[in-house]
Each structure stands twice: as structure tokens, then as C-alpha cells.
Design a protein around this motif. Structure first.
Motif, mmCIF file in Angstrom:
data_model
loop_
_atom_site.group_PDB
_atom_site.id
_atom_site.type_symbol
_atom_site.label_atom_id
_atom_site.label_comp_id
_atom_site.label_asym_id
_atom_site.label_seq_id
_atom_site.Cartn_x
_atom_site.Cartn_y
_atom_site.Cartn_z
ATOM 1 N N VAL A 1 0.776 -24.174 -7.814
ATOM 2 C CA VAL A 1 0.870 -24.869 -6.528
ATOM 3 C C VAL A 1 2.040 -25.844 -6.539
ATOM 4 N N ALA A 2 2.186 -26.605 -7.618
ATOM 5 C CA ALA A 2 3.258 -27.601 -7.685
ATOM 6 C C ALA A 2 4.639 -26.957 -7.664
ATOM 7 N N SER A 3 4.757 -25.755 -8.221
ATOM 8 C CA SER A 3 6.045 -25.067 -8.261
ATOM 9 C C SER A 3 6.235 -24.097 -7.099
ATOM 10 N N GLY A 4 5.209 -23.914 -6.282
ATOM 11 C CA GLY A 4 5.319 -23.016 -5.135
ATOM 12 C C GLY A 4 5.359 -21.545 -5.501
ATOM 13 N N GLN A 5 4.725 -21.158 -6.613
ATOM 14 C CA GLN A 5 4.777 -19.778 -7.079
ATOM 15 C C GLN A 5 3.414 -19.089 -7.046
ATOM 16 N N ALA B 1 -4.446 -20.795 -2.334
ATOM 17 C CA ALA B 1 -4.401 -19.942 -3.522
ATOM 18 C C ALA B 1 -4.678 -20.746 -4.782
ATOM 19 N N GLY B 2 -4.128 -21.971 -4.861
ATOM 20 C CA GLY B 2 -4.397 -22.818 -6.015
ATOM 21 C C GLY B 2 -5.865 -23.203 -6.108
ATOM 22 N N GLU B 3 -6.473 -23.540 -4.974
ATOM 23 C CA GLU B 3 -7.895 -23.876 -4.978
ATOM 24 C C GLU B 3 -8.739 -22.678 -5.398
ATOM 25 N N LEU B 4 -8.345 -21.493 -4.959
ATOM 26 C CA LEU B 4 -9.090 -20.293 -5.326
ATOM 27 C C LEU B 4 -8.988 -20.026 -6.826
ATOM 28 N N LEU B 5 -7.780 -20.147 -7.382
ATOM 29 C CA LEU B 5 -7.615 -19.918 -8.817
ATOM 30 C C LEU B 5 -8.385 -20.950 -9.639
ATOM 31 N N THR C 1 13.617 -26.945 -4.188
ATOM 32 C CA THR C 1 14.343 -26.457 -3.016
ATOM 33 C C THR C 1 13.533 -25.423 -2.251
ATOM 34 N N HIS C 2 12.788 -24.591 -2.972
ATOM 35 C CA HIS C 2 12.017 -23.537 -2.325
ATOM 36 C C HIS C 2 10.555 -23.913 -2.107
ATOM 37 N N LEU C 3 10.194 -25.157 -2.373
ATOM 38 C CA LEU C 3 8.796 -25.571 -2.210
ATOM 39 C C LEU C 3 8.451 -25.634 -0.722
ATOM 40 N N PRO C 4 7.389 -24.941 -0.282
ATOM 41 C CA PRO C 4 7.075 -24.904 1.154
ATOM 42 C C PRO C 4 6.829 -26.287 1.760
ATOM 43 N N VAL C 5 6.197 -27.192 1.015
ATOM 44 C CA VAL C 5 5.916 -28.519 1.565
ATOM 45 C C VAL C 5 7.213 -29.251 1.895
ATOM 46 N N LEU C 6 8.196 -29.170 1.008
ATOM 47 C CA LEU C 6 9.471 -29.842 1.258
ATOM 48 C C LEU C 6 10.269 -29.125 2.335
ATOM 49 N N ARG C 7 10.186 -27.803 2.375
ATOM 50 C CA ARG C 7 10.884 -27.084 3.443
ATOM 51 C C ARG C 7 10.308 -27.457 4.809
ATOM 52 N N ALA C 8 9.016 -27.678 4.886
ATOM 53 C CA ALA C 8 8.402 -28.109 6.139
ATOM 54 C C ALA C 8 8.901 -29.494 6.537
ATOM 55 N N GLN C 9 8.992 -30.406 5.565
ATOM 56 C CA GLN C 9 9.501 -31.743 5.855
ATOM 57 C C GLN C 9 10.962 -31.694 6.287
ATOM 58 N N GLN C 10 11.753 -30.851 5.631
ATOM 59 C CA GLN C 10 13.155 -30.722 6.017
ATOM 60 C C GLN C 10 13.285 -30.189 7.441
ATOM 61 N N ALA C 11 12.426 -29.251 7.800
ATOM 62 C CA ALA C 11 12.452 -28.730 9.164
ATOM 63 C C ALA C 11 12.037 -29.802 10.163
ATOM 64 N N ARG C 12 11.104 -30.673 9.779
ATOM 65 C CA ARG C 12 10.698 -31.765 10.664
ATOM 66 C C ARG C 12 11.852 -32.746 10.875
ATOM 67 N N VAL C 13 12.618 -32.986 9.823
ATOM 68 C CA VAL C 13 13.789 -33.849 9.959
ATOM 69 C C VAL C 13 14.811 -33.197 10.891
ATOM 70 N N ALA C 14 15.022 -31.893 10.727
ATOM 71 C CA ALA C 14 15.959 -31.188 11.611
ATOM 72 C C ALA C 14 15.486 -31.235 13.059
ATOM 73 N N GLU D 1 4.850 -24.883 6.831
ATOM 74 C CA GLU D 1 3.527 -25.476 6.668
ATOM 75 C C GLU D 1 2.474 -24.396 6.444
ATOM 76 N N TYR D 2 2.631 -23.271 7.110
ATOM 77 C CA TYR D 2 1.707 -22.155 6.882
ATOM 78 C C TYR D 2 1.800 -21.663 5.435
ATOM 79 N N ALA D 3 3.036 -21.537 4.935
ATOM 80 C CA ALA D 3 3.210 -21.130 3.540
ATOM 81 C C ALA D 3 2.631 -22.156 2.582
ATOM 82 N N ALA D 4 2.771 -23.448 2.914
ATOM 83 C CA ALA D 4 2.212 -24.494 2.053
ATOM 84 C C ALA D 4 0.690 -24.428 2.023
ATOM 85 N N VAL D 5 0.090 -24.150 3.177
ATOM 86 C CA VAL D 5 -1.372 -24.023 3.222
ATOM 87 C C VAL D 5 -1.825 -22.827 2.400
ATOM 88 N N ARG D 6 -1.089 -21.732 2.481
ATOM 89 C CA ARG D 6 -1.413 -20.562 1.670
ATOM 90 C C ARG D 6 -1.331 -20.887 0.176
#
Length: 343
Positions: A328-332, A49-53, A156-169, A40-45
Motif C-alpha cells: 500500500v505504501a509503495s502503491g504496488q 487491497a492492503g486491508e484484504l491482504l 511519483t506513481h503513488l495514487p494518493v499523491l497523484r490525486a493531490q497533484q491533480a487537486r492542485v492543478a 483517488e479511485y486507484a488509491a481506494v483500490r
């Protein structure tokens, strides 16, 4: 220690036995929640970053448009001065002079509006960064093309989805923990000491040793409700993950399409429409002063030239905004900013 008819002093130790490995289940829950917090921290970053750009793109677009409106105002002032001179010489009539004055007034209003838009863009940047300044970094004039997009790998590497996967775990580990908490944890103990008894005027000392075993019995509460609640939370987390995956996939594909379209429009302008503004204006003015073009036609073509340039600047702004959305959509976003800093 106890003192009555006898004096007894013992020292003991009790230890609960975690037969169900509740500690291991709690460790799994904590580890999953830690992973979720990091993602979630990575997703916020990424989002920041997208808002700044995007805000940088709006700022530079507003800066270019204000510069263009100032050029328009200077051109209209020059046109008005020439129209007044030609009016005194009798080369233009009063209607054409009034038309020149209206064009100058319109250019002044547009210049004022562009200055307000630029101030708003500056405030937006300051709100994101918390640092009011005027020397914001420039964005690259050329952005990379998108080839074939590997959607599954990016998601697979998108921070938002990784956060959701961790919540499921974490929810799944919580279900395991609640099941294990239904199993009683016995407590065993041992003690040793000394007992002194007073009998017939004599003191007799005895050694004392003992073992204990306590097993709680869950009679009135089987903790079934806690297990069912944890199962419901797991179902909710899993459904949220599936919904987030669908949304992230749609957002990724949409961002890729918008970026390709914006980049194609900008490249088309660079190939065919980009020409020297000064030479175009100078040619139009020369034709008008030669009397080969009416004042109305001159203003129409001059405004069309300036509006085309403003539209091109807005297209460049949309290109930067589309690029920020894609990152932002691609997590890059972080990776691209790091490469930009390195360059």
C-alpha cells in the motif's frame, strides 16, 4: 413580430463572444478534477487491497494458531490420561496429577480463545469482501526481498499523491478561471426581416436589417473576492500536497524497514528454529515416562516448545501484515495481486 401602425417581422441571432477563453479554463478545471477522481479511485483500490491482504494474513495466522492449540489440547489430554495411569500405579504424586489437570484446563481455555480469534478474523474478511466463506485463498509461503528502494520513483506513481497533484492543478485552473471571469464577454447579434407600413391607404414593404453589440460593465462587483478565494484554495491544496508527500515518504520508509525486520525474523526461524513438533513432543514424553524428567519440568519444556511454535506463527502473521503495508505504501498492491493471479 410586432403589429401596430406597422407590421414588423424579424428573425435574429445573438452570440456571446468568449474573448477571455473561459470555456478553456473550465475545461482545464474539469480535466484536473477528472484526473483527481481517477487517482483517488486507484488509491481506494490500493487501500482496500492492503486491508484484504492484511485480513487474509490474520485469518491464516488465526487458523494455524487454532490448529496448534487443538494439538496442545490433545497433547494435554494424553498427558492427563498418562498422569492418571501413573498416579494409580504410584509413579506420580497428587501434586503432579493436579498440575496435569491444570495444564489440561489451560489448554482448553486457549483452544476456546483461538476459536474465537479465528471467528473474528473470518468476520473481518467477510466485512471487507461482503462474502462469507471458508475457503479463502492461501498466501504465498515465501515473499520477495526488498533491495534498494527508489523512493522518489515510487512516490511519483503513488495514487494518493497523484490525486493531490491533480487537486492542485484543479485549484490553479480555478484561479485562472476566476481571473478570466472578471473580463466581460460581449454579445453581438444580427437580425433581418420585413416591415409593412400603411400610408394613404396603401401598403409599403421595407426590408429590415440590424446589428447589435452588448458589453456588460462590472461596476458594483469586480469579482476580486472570488479570485482571492480561489488563490487561498490553491495555497491550501499546495500545502496539503507537501504534507501528504512528507507523510507518504515517511510511511514508505517505515513500511520498508518493518518488512525487512519481519522477513529477517521469519527467515531466522526457518533456518534454526523450525523442527518437527511431533518429534520434539515425542522425545519429551519418552524422557518423562522414563522417569528422567519431573512432571513440572516436562510441562515447562512442553509449553515452551508450543509457545515457541505459536510465536513463530505470529511472526509469520506480522510478515504478511508488513508486506501488505509495504504494498500500500509503495502503491504496488494491484500490480502484485495481478502477478499473483497470473501465477
Amino acid at each position: 413580430a410586432e403589429q401596430a401602425e406597422t407590421r414588423t417581422a424579424t428573425l435574429g441571432l445573438n452570440q456571446a463572444i468568449d474573448w477571455a477563453d473561459k470555456r478553456g479554463a473550465r475545461t482545464e478545471v474539469a480535466g484536473a478534477e477528472r484526473d483527481a477522481a481517477r487517482a483517488e479511485y486507484a488509491a481506494v483500490r490500493q487501500q482496500l487491497a492492503g486491508e484484504l491482504l492484511a485480513a487474509l494474513g490474520r485469518y491464516h495466522t488465526a487458523t494455524d494458531i487454532q490448529r496448534l492449540t487443538q494439538q496442545r489440547l490433545a497433547l494435554m489430554q494424553r498427558f492427563l490420561d498418562l498422569a492418571e495411569q501413573r498416579r494409580r500405579a504410584g509413579d506420580v504424586n497428587q501434586v503432579e496429577l493436579d498440575l496435569a489437570r491444570l495444564a489440561h484446563a489451560q489448554a482448553a481455555l486457549q483452544s476456546s480463545q483461538s476459536a474465537a480469534d479465528l471467528a473474528e478474523a473470518q468476520q473481518a474478511l467477510a466485512a471487507i469482501t461482503g462474502e462469507p466463506r471458508t475457503d479463502w485463498p492461501a498466501l504465498p509461503g515465501e515473499l520477495p526481498a526488498l533491495g534498494d528502494v527508489d523512493v522518489d520513483t515510487l512516490l511519483t506513481h503513488l495514487p494518493v499523491l497523484r490525486a493531490q497533484q491533480a487537486r492542485v492543478a484543479a485549484a490553479r485552473a480555478t484561479v485562472t478561471l476566476r481571473n478570466r471571469e472578471r473580463r466581460p464577454a460581449p454579445t453581438d447579434g444580427m437580425r433581418a426581416g420585413q416591415e409593412r407600413a400603411f400610408r394613404d391607404g396603401a401598403d409599403d414593404d421595407y426590408g429590415v436589417a440590424g446589428l447589435t453589440l452588448n458589453i456588460p460593465l462590472y461596476v458594483r462587483n469586480s469579482f476580486r473576492a472570488e479570485v482571492e478565494a480561489a488563490g487561498a484554495e490553491l495555497t491550501q491544496a499546495d500545502q496539503s500536497l507537501q504534507d501528504s508527500y512528507r507523510r507518504a515518504r515517511a510511511q514508505l520508509l517505515s513500511a520498508a524497514d518493518r518488512y525487512r525486520l519481519s522477513r529477517g525474523a521469519w527467515e531466522g526461524w526457518l533456518r534454526t528454529g523450525q523442527a518437527s513438533l511431533g518429534s520434539q513432543v515425542e522425545l519429551l514424553e519418552r524422557i518423562w515416562r522414563a522417569g528422567e524428567m519431573s512432571t513440572a519440568d516436562y510441562l515447562v519444556q512442553l509449553n515452551q516448545t508450543l509457545e515457541t511454535r505459536a510465536t513463530a506463527l505470529e511472526a509469520q502473521g506480522r510478515l504478511w501484515s508488513a508486506w501488505a503495508d509495504w504494498l500500500v505504501a509503495s502503491g504496488q498492491a494491484d500490480a502484485w495481486l495481478g502477478q499473483s493471479d497470473a501465477r
